[in-house]
Design an enzyme around this catalytic site. Sequence first.
Site, PDB file in Angstrom:
ATOM      1  N   ALA A  11     -26.468  15.286 -13.717  1.00 29.76           N
ATOM      2  CA  ALA A  11     -26.896  16.657 -13.388  1.00 29.76           C
ATOM      3  C   ALA A  11     -27.658  16.738 -12.078  1.00 29.76           C
ATOM      4  O   ALA A  11     -27.827  17.834 -11.529  1.00 29.76           O
ATOM      5  CB  ALA A  11     -27.756  17.201 -14.526  1.00 29.76           C
ATOM      6  N   THR A  12     -28.108  15.583 -11.571  1.00 30.98           N
ATOM      7  CA  THR A  12     -28.836  15.612 -10.296  1.00 30.98           C
ATOM      8  C   THR A  12     -27.921  15.216  -9.130  1.00 30.98           C
ATOM      9  O   THR A  12     -28.376  15.085  -8.001  1.00 30.98           O
ATOM     10  CB  THR A  12     -30.025  14.625 -10.348  1.00 30.98           C
ATOM     11  N   ASP A  14     -24.354  15.059  -6.539  1.00 26.74           N
ATOM     12  CA  ASP A  14     -23.713  15.885  -5.518  1.00 26.74           C
ATOM     13  C   ASP A  14     -22.674  16.857  -6.113  1.00 26.74           C
ATOM     14  O   ASP A  14     -22.655  18.052  -5.791  1.00 26.74           O
ATOM     15  CB  ASP A  14     -23.044  14.922  -4.515  1.00 26.74           C
ATOM     16  N   LEU A  15     -21.838  16.359  -6.983  1.00 23.66           N
ATOM     17  CA  LEU A  15     -20.773  17.208  -7.530  1.00 23.66           C
ATOM     18  C   LEU A  15     -21.362  18.354  -8.356  1.00 23.66           C
ATOM     19  O   LEU A  15     -20.899  19.496  -8.273  1.00 23.66           O
ATOM     20  CB  LEU A  15     -19.816  16.373  -8.393  1.00 23.66           C
ATOM     21  N   LYS A  17     -24.213  19.767  -7.980  1.00 20.54           N
ATOM     22  CA  LYS A  17     -24.824  20.785  -7.113  1.00 20.54           C
ATOM     23  C   LYS A  17     -23.777  21.579  -6.334  1.00 20.54           C
ATOM     24  O   LYS A  17     -23.882  22.799  -6.208  1.00 20.54           O
ATOM     25  CB  LYS A  17     -25.782  20.112  -6.121  1.00 20.54           C
ATOM     26  N   ASP A 179      -8.355  17.287 -12.357  1.00 24.60           N
ATOM     27  CA  ASP A 179      -7.728  17.052 -11.058  1.00 24.60           C
ATOM     28  C   ASP A 179      -7.888  18.390 -10.341  1.00 24.60           C
ATOM     29  O   ASP A 179      -7.201  19.362 -10.678  1.00 24.60           O
ATOM     30  CB  ASP A 179      -6.245  16.691 -11.198  1.00 24.60           C
ATOM     31  N   HIS A 180      -8.832  18.460  -9.408  1.00 22.60           N
ATOM     32  CA  HIS A 180      -9.200  19.790  -8.909  1.00 22.60           C
ATOM     33  C   HIS A 180      -8.056  20.484  -8.159  1.00 22.60           C
ATOM     34  O   HIS A 180      -8.066  21.694  -7.998  1.00 22.60           O
ATOM     35  CB  HIS A 180     -10.499  19.746  -8.084  1.00 22.60           C
ATOM     36  N   GLU A 218      -5.907  16.239   6.163  1.00 25.75           N
ATOM     37  CA  GLU A 218      -7.336  16.553   6.267  1.00 25.75           C
ATOM     38  C   GLU A 218      -7.824  16.231   7.668  1.00 25.75           C
ATOM     39  O   GLU A 218      -7.331  15.288   8.304  1.00 25.75           O
ATOM     40  CB  GLU A 218      -8.139  15.712   5.287  1.00 25.75           C
ATOM     41  N   HIS A 242      -3.739  13.668  -6.975  1.00 24.87           N
ATOM     42  CA  HIS A 242      -3.473  15.024  -6.489  1.00 24.87           C
ATOM     43  C   HIS A 242      -2.029  15.216  -6.017  1.00 24.87           C
ATOM     44  O   HIS A 242      -1.385  16.227  -6.331  1.00 24.87           O
ATOM     45  CB  HIS A 242      -4.396  15.379  -5.319  1.00 24.87           C
ATOM     46  N   LYS A 347      -6.391  20.859   8.831  1.00 27.33           N
ATOM     47  CA  LYS A 347      -6.598  20.811   7.383  1.00 27.33           C
ATOM     48  C   LYS A 347      -5.548  21.713   6.746  1.00 27.33           C
ATOM     49  O   LYS A 347      -5.514  22.925   6.998  1.00 27.33           O
ATOM     50  CB  LYS A 347      -8.004  21.327   7.068  1.00 27.33           C
TER      51      LYS A 347
HETATM   52  N1  LIG Z   1     -18.979  14.625  -4.978  1.00 26.87           N
HETATM   53  C1  LIG Z   1     -17.715  15.026  -4.934  1.00 26.87           C
HETATM   54  O1  LIG Z   1     -17.302  15.836  -4.096  1.00 26.87           O
HETATM   55  C2  LIG Z   1     -16.728  14.504  -5.924  1.00 26.87           C
HETATM   56  C3  LIG Z   1     -17.098  13.651  -6.925  1.00 26.87           C
HETATM   57  N2  LIG Z   1     -16.180  13.237  -7.852  1.00 26.87           N
HETATM   58  C4  LIG Z   1     -16.568  12.362  -8.953  1.00 26.87           C
HETATM   59  O2  LIG Z   1     -17.674  12.948  -9.645  1.00 26.87           O
HETATM   60  C5  LIG Z   1     -18.510  11.946 -10.163  1.00 26.87           C
HETATM   61  C6  LIG Z   1     -19.935  12.184  -9.656  1.00 26.87           C
HETATM   62  O3  LIG Z   1     -19.941  12.113  -8.256  1.00 26.87           O
HETATM   63  P1  LIG Z   1     -21.207  12.557  -7.388  1.00 26.87           P
HETATM   64  O4  LIG Z   1     -21.901  13.707  -7.995  1.00 26.87           O
HETATM   65  O5  LIG Z   1     -20.692  12.679  -6.001  1.00 26.87           O
HETATM   66  O6  LIG Z   1     -22.166  11.277  -7.476  1.00 26.87           O
HETATM   67  P2  LIG Z   1     -23.692  11.167  -7.059  1.00 26.87           P
HETATM   68  O7  LIG Z   1     -23.911   9.745  -6.665  1.00 26.87           O
HETATM   69  O8  LIG Z   1     -24.100  12.241  -6.141  1.00 26.87           O
HETATM   70  O9  LIG Z   1     -24.448  11.437  -8.445  1.00 26.87           O
HETATM   71  C7  LIG Z   1     -24.453  10.485  -9.464  1.00 26.87           C
HETATM   72  C8  LIG Z   1     -25.199  11.037 -10.657  1.00 26.87           C
HETATM   73  O10 LIG Z   1     -25.217  10.009 -11.632  1.00 26.87           O
HETATM   74  C9  LIG Z   1     -26.539   9.855 -12.106  1.00 26.87           C
HETATM   75  N3  LIG Z   1     -26.728   8.461 -12.476  1.00 26.87           N
HETATM   76  C10 LIG Z   1     -26.525   7.369 -11.718  1.00 26.87           C
HETATM   77  N4  LIG Z   1     -26.824   6.257 -12.422  1.00 26.87           N
HETATM   78  C11 LIG Z   1     -27.210   6.672 -13.639  1.00 26.87           C
HETATM   79  C12 LIG Z   1     -27.646   5.995 -14.799  1.00 26.87           C
HETATM   80  N5  LIG Z   1     -27.727   4.668 -14.870  1.00 26.87           N
HETATM   81  N6  LIG Z   1     -27.981   6.726 -15.875  1.00 26.87           N
HETATM   82  C13 LIG Z   1     -27.913   8.070 -15.839  1.00 26.87           C
HETATM   83  N7  LIG Z   1     -27.501   8.783 -14.791  1.00 26.87           N
HETATM   84  C14 LIG Z   1     -27.165   8.075 -13.683  1.00 26.87           C
HETATM   85  C15 LIG Z   1     -27.419  10.271 -10.950  1.00 26.87           C
HETATM   86  O11 LIG Z   1     -28.664  10.728 -11.415  1.00 26.87           O
HETATM   87  P3  LIG Z   1     -30.025   9.909 -11.260  1.00 26.87           P
HETATM   88  O12 LIG Z   1     -30.019   9.325  -9.901  1.00 26.87           O
HETATM   89  O13 LIG Z   1     -31.079  10.939 -11.501  1.00 26.87           O
HETATM   90  O14 LIG Z   1     -29.966   8.902 -12.341  1.00 26.87           O
HETATM   91  C16 LIG Z   1     -26.634  11.423 -10.371  1.00 26.87           C
HETATM   92  O15 LIG Z   1     -26.940  12.591 -11.079  1.00 26.87           O
HETATM   93  C17 LIG Z   1     -17.881  10.634  -9.735  1.00 26.87           C
HETATM   94  O16 LIG Z   1     -17.001  10.214 -10.760  1.00 26.87           O
HETATM   95  C18 LIG Z   1     -17.060  10.999  -8.511  1.00 26.87           C
HETATM   96  O17 LIG Z   1     -15.988  10.106  -8.320  1.00 26.87           O
HETATM   97  C19 LIG Z   1     -14.887  13.689  -7.814  1.00 26.87           C
HETATM   98  C20 LIG Z   1     -14.452  14.524  -6.838  1.00 26.87           C
HETATM   99  C21 LIG Z   1     -15.316  14.982  -5.791  1.00 26.87           C
HETATM  100  O1  LIG Z   2     -10.439  14.467  -4.388  1.00 27.22           O
HETATM  101  C1  LIG Z   2     -10.506  14.508  -3.175  1.00 27.22           C
HETATM  102  O2  LIG Z   2     -10.126  15.630  -2.550  1.00 27.22           O
HETATM  103  C2  LIG Z   2     -10.618  15.919  -1.254  1.00 27.22           C
HETATM  104  C3  LIG Z   2      -9.720  17.012  -0.690  1.00 27.22           C
HETATM  105  O3  LIG Z   2      -9.849  18.132  -1.506  1.00 27.22           O
HETATM  106  P1  LIG Z   2      -9.812  19.594  -0.895  1.00 27.22           P
HETATM  107  O4  LIG Z   2      -9.965  20.475  -2.064  1.00 27.22           O
HETATM  108  O5  LIG Z   2     -10.938  19.666   0.092  1.00 27.22           O
HETATM  109  O6  LIG Z   2      -8.509  19.730  -0.192  1.00 27.22           O
HETATM  110  C4  LIG Z   2     -10.617  14.701  -0.363  1.00 27.22           C
HETATM  111  O7  LIG Z   2     -11.289  14.998   0.859  1.00 27.22           O
HETATM  112  C5  LIG Z   2     -11.334  13.577  -1.052  1.00 27.22           C
HETATM  113  O8  LIG Z   2     -11.248  12.394  -0.253  1.00 27.22           O
HETATM  114  C6  LIG Z   2     -10.746  13.304  -2.393  1.00 27.22           C
HETATM  115  O9  LIG Z   2     -11.581  12.382  -3.105  1.00 27.22           O
END
Ligand SMILES: NC(=O)C1=CN([C@@H]2O[C@H](COP(=O)(O)OP(=O)(O)OC[C@H]3O[C@@H](n4cnc5c(N)ncnc54)[C@H](OP(=O)(O)O)[C@@H]3O)[C@@H](O)[C@H]2O)C=CC1
Ligand SMILES: O=C1O[C@H](COP(=O)(O)O)[C@@H](O)[C@H](O)[C@H]1O
Length: 504
Positions: A11-12, A14-15, A17, A179-180, A218, A242, A347
């Site tokens: 919940a904290t 990147d995805l 948020k 799969d977005h 991209e 994708h 893109k």
């Molecule tokens: N970001 C993106 O655009 C995309 C992400 N994804 C997928 O989404 C998923 C999340 O990615 P993303 O949000 O970018 O990752 P981040 O690294 O930004 O966030 C990871 C999260 O996991 C938590 N975390 C890490 N270790 C632990 C632990 N041991 N116990 C509990 N919580 C933990 C962190 O919280 P804390 O540090 O507080 O523990 C944090 O909230 C991944 O599977 C990624 O492949 C897929 C498509 C796009």
């Molecule tokens: O899943 C992913 O998709 C993005 C591209 O997605 P889009 O919606 O911006 O077209 C890609 O940049 C990234 O590497 C990949 O993990």
Amino acid sequence: MDSMSFILFGATGDLAKRKIYPALYNLFIEGKLSPSFSVIGLGRRELTDEAFQNSVKQSIHTFSRNTPDHQDTMTAFLNVFRYCVLNVNQIGDYYKLLEVVNQREQELNIVENRMFYLSVSPEFFDVIVLNIKESGLGTTQGWKRLIIEKPFGRDLLSAQELNENLSQAFLEEEIFRIDHFLGKPMVQNLDVIESSNPMLQTLWDNHQISNIQIIADETVGVEERAGYYDQAGALRDMFQNHMLQLLMMIAIQVSNKGVAGDVRANKKAIMESLRPLQEEDIIHNVVLGQYIAGELNGNPVIGYADEQGVSANSRIETFMAARLWIDDYFWNKVPIYIRTGKRLKEKATRIVIEFKETLTESKKNKINSNKILVIDISPNEEVYIQINSNNPQNHVASIPERMNCYSNEKNMPEAYEKLILDALCGDATFFAHWDEVELSWKWVQPILNAIDNNLIPLETYEAGSYGPKGSYQLLEVDGHRWALDAFDVNQNPTTSDKEYSYNG
Ligand SMILES: NC(=O)C1=CN([C@@H]2O[C@H](COP(=O)(O)OP(=O)(O)OC[C@H]3O[C@@H](n4cnc5c(N)ncnc54)[C@H](OP(=O)(O)O)[C@@H]3O)[C@@H](O)[C@H]2O)C=CC1
Ligand SMILES: O=C1O[C@H](COP(=O)(O)O)[C@@H](O)[C@H](O)[C@H]1O
């Protein structure tokens, strides 16, 4: 929609948020969430409920397509959020979580419907699912569901192992693999586009289709994700998931199977008909590339190997193109070309259907095909047919014109909004079913093996181009070319073949 607890691991992160909170917010203001909706965010860092709610609020202001008009709306939205510290590896934390979930269910007087969303690194999927089961969180009076993010495994074996582990705690119909690309409005609307445009229906005919091109170009590089990307590459990051999903979606639609209702069964049938690549064929059907320094939009751009976090001698592909064949009665003579890459000229995620050339005139004039149907998926959302008409200035050469068939409104729901809503409602149509995922890995596995054995050359391409030379040759040997490259419909189509082929 049922009332439920939405239990969010990561919940904290990147995805959460950038995508998940804005999606929930937009569903909330559109009245699509149940009035008794409860979110429990999880992470290791210590946060009060209030601090967590503030970070959610911040993400809405930064990333949501709608921003709040009224403070009351935001307050009501934030009120559904609670936070609980949890380390995914500590079983004790799951028992504490169960208490929090139970307490909220009682406060809100809601049934034990539980949606578990794993927005964390895939290395944690197994342990989380195991602990959900062990702790009793997954033993509910209502339903339970699991949403997981990509990547789903890194090869066939690891994907099978992961699936085996997930299925210890969740049934296939309870698992929603995101799969977005399947949530993009244009992909979700493919059947509507087809069924509400009789003119398109007349074109969906395999005797008329010359080839299909599925493109996800991209302009971005690896951004902050070098650690992940340098292990994944274009094949695992984009192609296996994708791109093959787009292939399935367009293949069922054009062959008219999309309307038969069971999208998943039809997608599976496409994957089962995908002609397997033998080792000796791979080099003739797959092109890999890595970008070197170049220029994008007038700005210099460094090469992949110089990106921060990338190993200097990395052999990871940032580009992949491939020729595929579907061996069924409809598609067997239609080649399908797929390409995706980072740091390309523009893109664009799009599907191009190219029709057979019948006018010898257009061949004589050496112009680009006059018959393409373009489905622009993102960032533009548009369907158009490109036709030729006289150039009013010289009345001799033809120029391509667009006939717009479909163009989406602005401020459309984001992919995550649509997918999360579907999952909350229990509709798995636009999620990747295990059968499809396994068949995708099966098709891709020989390419992974060939890469491991250094059987496929890694070409270079300049950042800001359309990719390596081999990508053009892949189509040229069949008498085709990437339909829209270096060929803006507003430009004079007199680009020479040489420029057309290789110049970005
Ligand atoms: N970001 C993106 O655009 C995309 C992400 N994804 C997928 O989404 C998923 C999340 O990615 P993303 O949000 O970018 O990752 P981040 O690294 O930004 O966030 C990871 C999260 O996991 C938590 N975390 C890490 N270790 C632990 C632990 N041991 N116990 C509990 N919580 C933990 C962190 O919280 P804390 O540090 O507080 O523990 C944090 O909230 C991944 O599977 C990624 O492949 C897929 C498509 C796009
Ligand atoms: O899943 C992913 O998709 C993005 C591209 O997605 P889009 O919606 O911006 O077209 C890609 O940049 C990234 O590497 C990949 O993990």
